[in-house]
Scaffold this active site. Structure first.
Site, PDB file in Angstrom:
ATOM      1  N   CYS A 116       0.822  -1.230   0.000  1.00 29.32           N
ATOM      2  CA  CYS A 116       0.000   0.000   0.000  1.00 29.32           C
ATOM      3  C   CYS A 116       0.851   1.273   0.000  1.00 29.32           C
ATOM      4  O   CYS A 116       0.352   2.355  -0.308  1.00 29.32           O
ATOM      5  CB  CYS A 116      -0.942   0.003   1.190  1.00 29.32           C
ATOM      6  SG  CYS A 116      -2.066  -1.385   1.155  1.00 29.32           S
ATOM      7  N   HIS A 256      -3.710   7.169   2.392  1.00 28.59           N
ATOM      8  CA  HIS A 256      -4.047   5.838   1.863  1.00 28.59           C
ATOM      9  C   HIS A 256      -5.464   5.464   2.318  1.00 28.59           C
ATOM     10  O   HIS A 256      -5.851   5.721   3.448  1.00 28.59           O
ATOM     11  CB  HIS A 256      -3.026   4.826   2.379  1.00 28.59           C
ATOM     12  CG  HIS A 256      -3.351   3.408   2.025  1.00 28.59           C
ATOM     13  ND1 HIS A 256      -3.644   3.031   0.738  1.00 28.59           N
ATOM     14  CD2 HIS A 256      -3.456   2.286   2.793  1.00 28.59           C
ATOM     15  CE1 HIS A 256      -3.899   1.728   0.725  1.00 28.59           C
ATOM     16  NE2 HIS A 256      -3.809   1.256   1.951  1.00 28.59           N
ATOM     17  N   ASN A 286     -10.070  -0.236  -0.988  1.00 30.27           N
ATOM     18  CA  ASN A 286      -8.609  -0.168  -0.892  1.00 30.27           C
ATOM     19  C   ASN A 286      -7.998  -0.781  -2.154  1.00 30.27           C
ATOM     20  O   ASN A 286      -8.033  -1.995  -2.335  1.00 30.27           O
ATOM     21  CB  ASN A 286      -8.171  -0.930   0.366  1.00 30.27           C
ATOM     22  CG  ASN A 286      -6.675  -0.876   0.599  1.00 30.27           C
ATOM     23  OD1 ASN A 286      -5.915  -0.418  -0.253  1.00 30.27           O
ATOM     24  ND2 ASN A 286      -6.238  -1.357   1.744  1.00 30.27           N
TER      25      ASN A 286
HETATM   26  O1  UT7 Z   1      -4.066  -1.325   3.385  1.00 33.45           O
HETATM   27  C1  UT7 Z   1      -3.143  -2.182   3.951  1.00 33.45           C
HETATM   28  C2  UT7 Z   1      -3.188  -2.191   5.423  1.00 33.45           C
HETATM   29  N1  UT7 Z   1      -4.434  -2.699   5.887  1.00 33.45           N
HETATM   30  C3  UT7 Z   1      -5.155  -1.997   6.752  1.00 33.45           C
HETATM   31  O2  UT7 Z   1      -4.800  -0.899   7.082  1.00 33.45           O
HETATM   32  C4  UT7 Z   1      -6.391  -2.653   7.313  1.00 33.45           C
HETATM   33  C5  UT7 Z   1      -6.444  -2.461   8.809  1.00 33.45           C
HETATM   34  N2  UT7 Z   1      -7.528  -3.180   9.435  1.00 33.45           N
HETATM   35  C6  UT7 Z   1      -8.841  -2.845   9.292  1.00 33.45           C
HETATM   36  O3  UT7 Z   1      -9.162  -1.970   8.533  1.00 33.45           O
HETATM   37  C7  UT7 Z   1      -9.838  -3.528  10.170  1.00 33.45           C
HETATM   38  O4  UT7 Z   1      -9.163  -4.283  11.147  1.00 33.45           O
HETATM   39  C8  UT7 Z   1     -10.831  -4.461   9.409  1.00 33.45           C
HETATM   40  C9  UT7 Z   1     -11.774  -3.642   8.570  1.00 33.45           C
HETATM   41  C10 UT7 Z   1     -10.073  -5.445   8.554  1.00 33.45           C
HETATM   42  C11 UT7 Z   1     -11.665  -5.231  10.429  1.00 33.45           C
HETATM   43  O5  UT7 Z   1     -12.331  -4.329  11.299  1.00 33.45           O
HETATM   44  P1  UT7 Z   1     -12.250  -4.503  12.881  1.00 33.45           P
HETATM   45  O6  UT7 Z   1     -13.045  -3.426  13.465  1.00 33.45           O
HETATM   46  O7  UT7 Z   1     -10.785  -4.547  13.258  1.00 33.45           O
HETATM   47  O8  UT7 Z   1     -12.954  -5.894  13.109  1.00 33.45           O
HETATM   48  P2  UT7 Z   1     -12.380  -7.210  13.800  1.00 33.45           P
HETATM   49  O9  UT7 Z   1     -11.452  -7.927  12.893  1.00 33.45           O
HETATM   50  O10 UT7 Z   1     -11.918  -6.883  15.198  1.00 33.45           O
HETATM   51  O11 UT7 Z   1     -13.713  -8.047  13.917  1.00 33.45           O
HETATM   52  C12 UT7 Z   1     -14.823  -7.621  14.734  1.00 33.45           C
HETATM   53  C13 UT7 Z   1     -15.979  -8.573  14.531  1.00 33.45           C
HETATM   54  C14 UT7 Z   1     -15.590 -10.038  14.635  1.00 33.45           C
HETATM   55  O12 UT7 Z   1     -16.663 -10.744  15.238  1.00 33.45           O
HETATM   56  P3  UT7 Z   1     -16.629 -11.098  16.810  1.00 33.45           P
HETATM   57  O13 UT7 Z   1     -15.412 -11.941  16.996  1.00 33.45           O
HETATM   58  O14 UT7 Z   1     -16.554  -9.800  17.519  1.00 33.45           O
HETATM   59  O15 UT7 Z   1     -17.912 -11.834  17.000  1.00 33.45           O
HETATM   60  C15 UT7 Z   1     -15.470 -10.463  13.195  1.00 33.45           C
HETATM   61  O16 UT7 Z   1     -15.697 -11.839  13.021  1.00 33.45           O
HETATM   62  O17 UT7 Z   1     -16.515  -8.393  13.214  1.00 33.45           O
HETATM   63  C16 UT7 Z   1     -16.565  -9.654  12.553  1.00 33.45           C
HETATM   64  N3  UT7 Z   1     -16.351  -9.422  11.111  1.00 33.45           N
HETATM   65  C17 UT7 Z   1     -17.334  -9.167  10.260  1.00 33.45           C
HETATM   66  N4  UT7 Z   1     -18.666  -9.067  10.411  1.00 33.45           N
HETATM   67  C18 UT7 Z   1     -19.392  -8.776   9.316  1.00 33.45           C
HETATM   68  C19 UT7 Z   1     -15.174  -9.397  10.457  1.00 33.45           C
HETATM   69  N5  UT7 Z   1     -15.379  -9.121   9.148  1.00 33.45           N
HETATM   70  C20 UT7 Z   1     -16.716  -8.981   9.018  1.00 33.45           C
HETATM   71  C21 UT7 Z   1     -17.527  -8.687   7.910  1.00 33.45           C
HETATM   72  N6  UT7 Z   1     -18.858  -8.582   8.109  1.00 33.45           N
HETATM   73  N7  UT7 Z   1     -17.034  -8.500   6.670  1.00 33.45           N
END
Ligand code: UT7
Length: 332
Positions: A116, A256, A286
């Site tokens: 990225c 980004h 992204n």
């Molecule tokens: O560009 C390169 C670098 N990359 C980045 O900068 C990305 C950085 N990370 C992020 O943007 C975020 O971490 C994500 C968007 C990938 C995920 O968001 P989050 O707020 O960190 O969610 P999480 O991974 O902590 O998951 C929270 C909950 C989980 O459920 P439980 O365990 O709380 O029951 C996940 O299973 O959300 C669930 N979840 C989803 N639910 C619905 C994860 N993905 C999804 C989804 N739809 N697509």
């Protein structure tokens, strides 16, 4: 004699026609529009469909767009750098394919991989060739076909990414505009949080690697999020401070587009209000190395000569950085 700087003298971009909406993703994986919108800020992303369509297709279209707008003769181009992690093939470099397709027959060309942050790494590299006096016209492309390396059964990654490419033309200037400063960083300990397991020389493709879906992005989202928030915000603040730029002196933050929450945190750290933050994450998601040039492409008409822009990125590697650009022209 005034110092030679590299000025951005033109911008081009391309996104594919096909729009993959959050609603359509709801039919593919267990997710919903509300979760994606509130957690990421993404509503839709573009997907490059069709047989034999590599990232070069988008790079070629972006460069042609820029050449037409700037009325540049492709034969005058000295160098083409393509920042991407989704090259058409492992070799030859996609930049070679693009250069030939656009008629840049006198250029040499190569790819650069910094995920990225790729566009910032390539921009700084291209600018250095101009500042040294070695070359006069350098094309820097950033783009990725992320749909080629996504597992559309993994809801934690497939909802974030999209396809697209943008580019800039760099030319020398002795005016006080152009690429003024750059801070670039890498940290290989980030490997475990964000990588693609198979397809490289460590784990070449096999039946097993395909069956286990190892040719797709692996990301530990919340860990990457924490690194991204801290490092992207800090590096943006650092480049502003060392160039004596206060928030009031910065016309645009160009961040980004990985997650709107990371963008907001970066803007807050630099003290910039939302109206001065370039943002198109809701419509493209992204696009990895594509996000920054696509922002410049979308906002080009609003830019004025002398505007101070802070570009910032964070991505796989880990890699991160910021570039201070003084815009060189009023819109074409
Ligand atoms: O560009 C390169 C670098 N990359 C980045 O900068 C990305 C950085 N990370 C992020 O943007 C975020 O971490 C994500 C968007 C990938 C995920 O968001 P989050 O707020 O960190 O969610 P999480 O991974 O902590 O998951 C929270 C909950 C989980 O459920 P439980 O365990 O709380 O029951 C996940 O299973 O959300 C669930 N979840 C989803 N639910 C619905 C994860 N993905 C999804 C989804 N739809 N697509």
């Amino acid at each position: 004699m005034n110092k030679i700087r590299a000025a951005i003298t033109g911008v081009g971009g391309y996104v594919p026609d096909y729009i993959l909406t959050n609603r359509e993703l709801e039919t593919m994986v267990e997710t919903n529009d509300e979760w994606i919108t509130t957690r990421t800020g993404i509503k839709e992303r573009r997907i490059l469909k069709g047989e034999n369509q590599g990232v070069s297709v988008m790079g070629i279209a972006a460069v042609k767009d820029m050449l037409k707008k700037t009325k540049t003769d492709p034969k005058e181009i000295d160098l083409v750098i393509f920042a991407t992690v989704t090259a058409d093939m492992t070799f030859p470099a996609t930049a070679n394919l693009v250069a030939t397709a656009v008629g840049a027959t006198n250029a040499f060309s190569y790819d650069l991989g910094a995920a990225c942050s790729g566009f910032l790494f390539a921009l700084t590299t291209g600018a250095s060739f101009i500042q040294s006096g070695m070359y006069k016209k350098v094309v820097v492309i950033g783009g990725d076909k992320m749909s080629a390396i996504l597992d559309y059964t993994d809801r934690t990654t497939c909802i974030i990414f999209g396809d697209g490419a943008g580019c800039v033309l760099l030319e020398p200037t002795t005016e006080n505009v152009g690429i003024i400063d750059s801070i670039l960083k890498s940290d290989g300990t980030g490997e475990s949080y964000l990588h693609m397991k198979a397809g490289g020389s460590r784990m070449p493709a096999s039946h097993e690697s395909v069956d286990k879906r190892l040719h797709a992005v692996y990301q530990e989202g919340s860990a990457v999020f924490k690194f991204a928030v801290t490092n992207m915000a800090e590096v943006a603040a650092q480049i502003a401070e060392r160039n004596q730029l206060q928030a009031k002196d910065i016309q645009w933050l160009v961040p980004h587009q990985a997650n709107k929450r990371i963008i907001d945190a970066t803007a807050n750290r630099v003290g910039i209000t939302e109206d001065k933050v370039m943002m198109n994450i809701s419509k493209y998601g992204n696009t990895t190395a594509g996000t920054l040039p696509l922002l410049l492409w979308d906002y080009e008409k609003q830019l004025k000569k002398g505007d101070n822009l802070i570009l910032a990125a964070f991505g796989g590697g880990f890699t991160w950085g910021a570039v201070y650009v003084k815009w060189a022209y009023d819109s074409h």
